[in-house]
Design a protein around this motif. Sequence first.
Motif, PDB file in Angstrom:
ATOM      1  N   VAL A  79      39.070  39.620  42.746  1.00 26.32           N
ATOM      2  CA  VAL A  79      40.101  38.737  42.211  1.00 26.32           C
ATOM      3  C   VAL A  79      39.878  37.279  42.582  1.00 26.32           C
ATOM      4  CG1 VAL A  79      41.820  40.579  42.119  1.00 26.32           C
ATOM      5  CG2 VAL A  79      41.664  39.152  44.160  1.00 26.32           C
ATOM      6  N   HIS A  80      39.185  37.016  43.697  1.00 22.74           N
ATOM      7  CA  HIS A  80      38.983  35.633  44.128  1.00 22.74           C
ATOM      8  C   HIS A  80      37.691  35.029  43.567  1.00 22.74           C
ATOM      9  CE1 HIS A  80      42.380  35.877  46.830  1.00 22.74           C
ATOM     10  NE2 HIS A  80      41.891  36.989  47.345  1.00 22.74           N
ATOM     11  N   GLY A  81      36.740  35.860  43.199  1.00 20.78           N
ATOM     12  CA  GLY A  81      35.484  35.339  42.675  1.00 20.78           C
ATOM     13  C   GLY A  81      34.922  36.226  41.583  1.00 20.78           C
ATOM     14  N   PRO A  82      35.634  36.375  40.467  1.00 24.32           N
ATOM     15  CA  PRO A  82      35.171  37.278  39.406  1.00 24.32           C
ATOM     16  C   PRO A  82      33.883  36.778  38.755  1.00 24.32           C
ATOM     17  CG  PRO A  82      37.045  35.981  38.641  1.00 24.32           C
ATOM     18  CD  PRO A  82      36.906  35.696  40.099  1.00 24.32           C
ATOM     19  N   SER A  83      32.862  37.636  38.721  1.00 28.02           N
ATOM     20  CA  SER A  83      31.556  37.259  38.176  1.00 28.02           C
ATOM     21  C   SER A  83      31.257  37.908  36.835  1.00 28.02           C
ATOM     22  CB  SER A  83      30.450  37.655  39.169  1.00 28.02           C
ATOM     23  OG  SER A  83      30.620  37.029  40.406  1.00 28.02           O
ATOM     24  N   ILE A  84      31.916  39.011  36.536  1.00 26.11           N
ATOM     25  CA  ILE A  84      31.563  39.798  35.355  1.00 26.11           C
ATOM     26  C   ILE A  84      31.692  39.009  34.044  1.00 26.11           C
ATOM     27  CG2 ILE A  84      32.205  41.826  34.003  1.00 26.11           C
ATOM     28  CD1 ILE A  84      30.567  42.442  36.529  1.00 26.11           C
ATOM     29  N   PRO A  85      32.727  38.184  33.834  1.00 28.38           N
ATOM     30  CA  PRO A  85      32.781  37.447  32.571  1.00 28.38           C
ATOM     31  C   PRO A  85      31.548  36.595  32.296  1.00 28.38           C
ATOM     32  CG  PRO A  85      34.927  37.397  33.610  1.00 28.38           C
ATOM     33  CD  PRO A  85      33.977  38.015  34.615  1.00 28.38           C
ATOM     34  N   ARG A  86      31.014  35.921  33.316  1.00 25.92           N
ATOM     35  CA  ARG A  86      29.791  35.137  33.108  1.00 25.92           C
ATOM     36  C   ARG A  86      28.591  36.044  32.891  1.00 25.92           C
ATOM     37  NH1 ARG A  86      27.469  30.297  33.570  1.00 25.92           N
ATOM     38  NH2 ARG A  86      29.317  29.233  34.379  1.00 25.92           N
ATOM     39  N   LEU A  87      28.482  37.098  33.682  1.00 25.64           N
ATOM     40  CA  LEU A  87      27.322  37.984  33.586  1.00 25.64           C
ATOM     41  C   LEU A  87      27.194  38.611  32.203  1.00 25.64           C
ATOM     42  CD1 LEU A  87      27.540  39.771  37.051  1.00 25.64           C
ATOM     43  CD2 LEU A  87      25.689  38.279  36.296  1.00 25.64           C
ATOM     44  N   LEU A 120      42.374  33.515  34.050  1.00 25.87           N
ATOM     45  CA  LEU A 120      42.431  32.187  34.656  1.00 25.87           C
ATOM     46  C   LEU A 120      42.278  31.112  33.585  1.00 25.87           C
ATOM     47  CD1 LEU A 120      40.178  32.802  37.797  1.00 25.87           C
ATOM     48  CD2 LEU A 120      42.664  32.951  37.624  1.00 25.87           C
ATOM     49  N   PRO A 121      43.136  30.098  33.587  1.00 27.61           N
ATOM     50  CA  PRO A 121      43.055  29.056  32.559  1.00 27.61           C
ATOM     51  C   PRO A 121      41.733  28.289  32.561  1.00 27.61           C
ATOM     52  CG  PRO A 121      45.177  28.976  33.698  1.00 27.61           C
ATOM     53  CD  PRO A 121      44.309  29.929  34.459  1.00 27.61           C
ATOM     54  N   THR A 122      41.198  27.987  33.762  1.00 28.36           N
ATOM     55  CA  THR A 122      39.940  27.243  33.855  1.00 28.36           C
ATOM     56  C   THR A 122      39.088  27.820  34.976  1.00 28.36           C
ATOM     57  OG1 THR A 122      40.666  25.606  35.501  1.00 28.36           O
ATOM     58  CG2 THR A 122      41.197  25.147  33.176  1.00 28.36           C
ATOM     59  N   ASP A 123      37.802  27.413  34.995  1.00 30.48           N
ATOM     60  CA  ASP A 123      36.893  27.872  36.044  1.00 30.48           C
ATOM     61  C   ASP A 123      37.273  27.351  37.418  1.00 30.48           C
ATOM     62  OD1 ASP A 123      35.405  29.234  34.202  1.00 30.48           O
ATOM     63  OD2 ASP A 123      33.864  27.694  33.987  1.00 30.48           O
ATOM     64  N   SER A 124      38.036  26.273  37.467  1.00 28.95           N
ATOM     65  CA  SER A 124      38.381  25.677  38.756  1.00 28.95           C
ATOM     66  C   SER A 124      39.669  26.229  39.348  1.00 28.95           C
ATOM     67  CB  SER A 124      38.506  24.153  38.612  1.00 28.95           C
ATOM     68  OG  SER A 124      39.534  23.823  37.691  1.00 28.95           O
ATOM     69  N   ASP A 125      40.366  27.089  38.611  1.00 34.64           N
ATOM     70  CA  ASP A 125      41.610  27.664  39.131  1.00 34.64           C
ATOM     71  C   ASP A 125      41.318  28.656  40.248  1.00 34.64           C
ATOM     72  OD1 ASP A 125      44.282  27.084  37.409  1.00 34.64           O
ATOM     73  OD2 ASP A 125      42.501  26.900  36.156  1.00 34.64           O
ATOM     74  N   ALA A 126      42.006  28.467  41.368  1.00 35.43           N
ATOM     75  CA  ALA A 126      41.846  29.374  42.513  1.00 35.43           C
ATOM     76  C   ALA A 126      42.938  30.441  42.485  1.00 35.43           C
ATOM     77  CB  ALA A 126      41.929  28.596  43.824  1.00 35.43           C
ATOM     78  N   VAL A 127      42.540  31.665  42.823  1.00 33.45           N
ATOM     79  CA  VAL A 127      43.501  32.758  42.939  1.00 33.45           C
ATOM     80  C   VAL A 127      43.923  32.838  44.407  1.00 33.45           C
ATOM     81  CG1 VAL A 127      43.873  35.232  42.713  1.00 33.45           C
ATOM     82  CG2 VAL A 127      42.484  34.018  41.015  1.00 33.45           C
ATOM     83  N   ILE A 128      45.185  32.540  44.669  1.00 31.78           N
ATOM     84  CA  ILE A 128      45.692  32.524  46.052  1.00 31.78           C
ATOM     85  C   ILE A 128      46.757  33.611  46.152  1.00 31.78           C
ATOM     86  CG2 ILE A 128      46.669  31.110  47.889  1.00 31.78           C
ATOM     87  CD1 ILE A 128      45.734  28.640  46.339  1.00 31.78           C
ATOM     88  N   TRP A 129      46.274  34.824  46.371  1.00 33.10           N
ATOM     89  CA  TRP A 129      47.161  35.987  46.427  1.00 33.10           C
ATOM     90  C   TRP A 129      47.018  36.684  47.773  1.00 33.10           C
ATOM     91  CZ3 TRP A 129      45.344  38.503  41.192  1.00 33.10           C
ATOM     92  CH2 TRP A 129      45.881  37.764  40.119  1.00 33.10           C
TER      93      TRP A 129
END
Length: 289
Positions: A79-87, A120-129
Amino acid sequence: MSQSCSGCPSASSCSPKEKDSCGGPSEAEKELQNVLSRIKHKIVVLSGKGGVGKSTVAANIAMSLAQAGKKVGLLDVDVHGPSIPRLLSLKGQQPGMNDNSIEPVPYARNLWVMSTGFLLPTDSDAVIWRGPVKIGVIRQFIQNVAWGDLDYLIVDCPPGTGDEPLTVMQLLSPSAKAVIVTTPHMLAVDDVRRSITFVGLVDAKVLGIVENMSGFVCPDCGKQHEIFNTGGGEKLALETGVPFLGRIPFDPELARAGDEGFDYSKVYPDSETSKAVARIIEPLLKLDA
């Protein structure tokens, strides 16, 4: 915990409120089990160490299984660093929503994907959960996504043995199985050893260990050179008594495939790396045998 929970195989994934009021499985638990009953094999890709290429391995396993004609779901719970969409070149895609479920994003005819990266709206949005929120979202991604009938659900977890992998293993138990990813280096192997212990503690099975970045494939001649250490993953498999699924060499084209989001094995079907991935999924394909 109510008396009826003591013999319930799903009790570990129920919330305290559900357990306390339970005269049996809650409606939410019944819904979860209904979703899971339509998925033949639940495979969780884990590593105790970051930077070992775990998401790349998970994505290539999912794509290769789909190419083999299997119906596959790929769930990214990092959730904090999702890579699959880019991959998979799915950045900017959004899942469909309706009143009762979330539609996963299609990648190919046999492959559907869900990730927090889609939300996430943008690539720079951080997930703080904090933990409870992450646990709730992961449950929603399993229970409320319209996965349908799948041969395999591949789950890409963040490194370590924290909230995300623990939640996934508990929700998918007792049928969850793990693929452990390491690099050959002992610094990674030491951390990955803890992942094997973790799988045992949650009463799951390790399908095997993958040694990623094992050697180097020359982009000019295509030959593999042992300029990096090799064998750490295989030694760990022997030490712990779990299967060794194989080595994936360090291949610049595989790294480019991840950056640009194309299916490496489809573009380079005869490469040593594609052959290595094919060997790794053989035991997974035999789960139906």
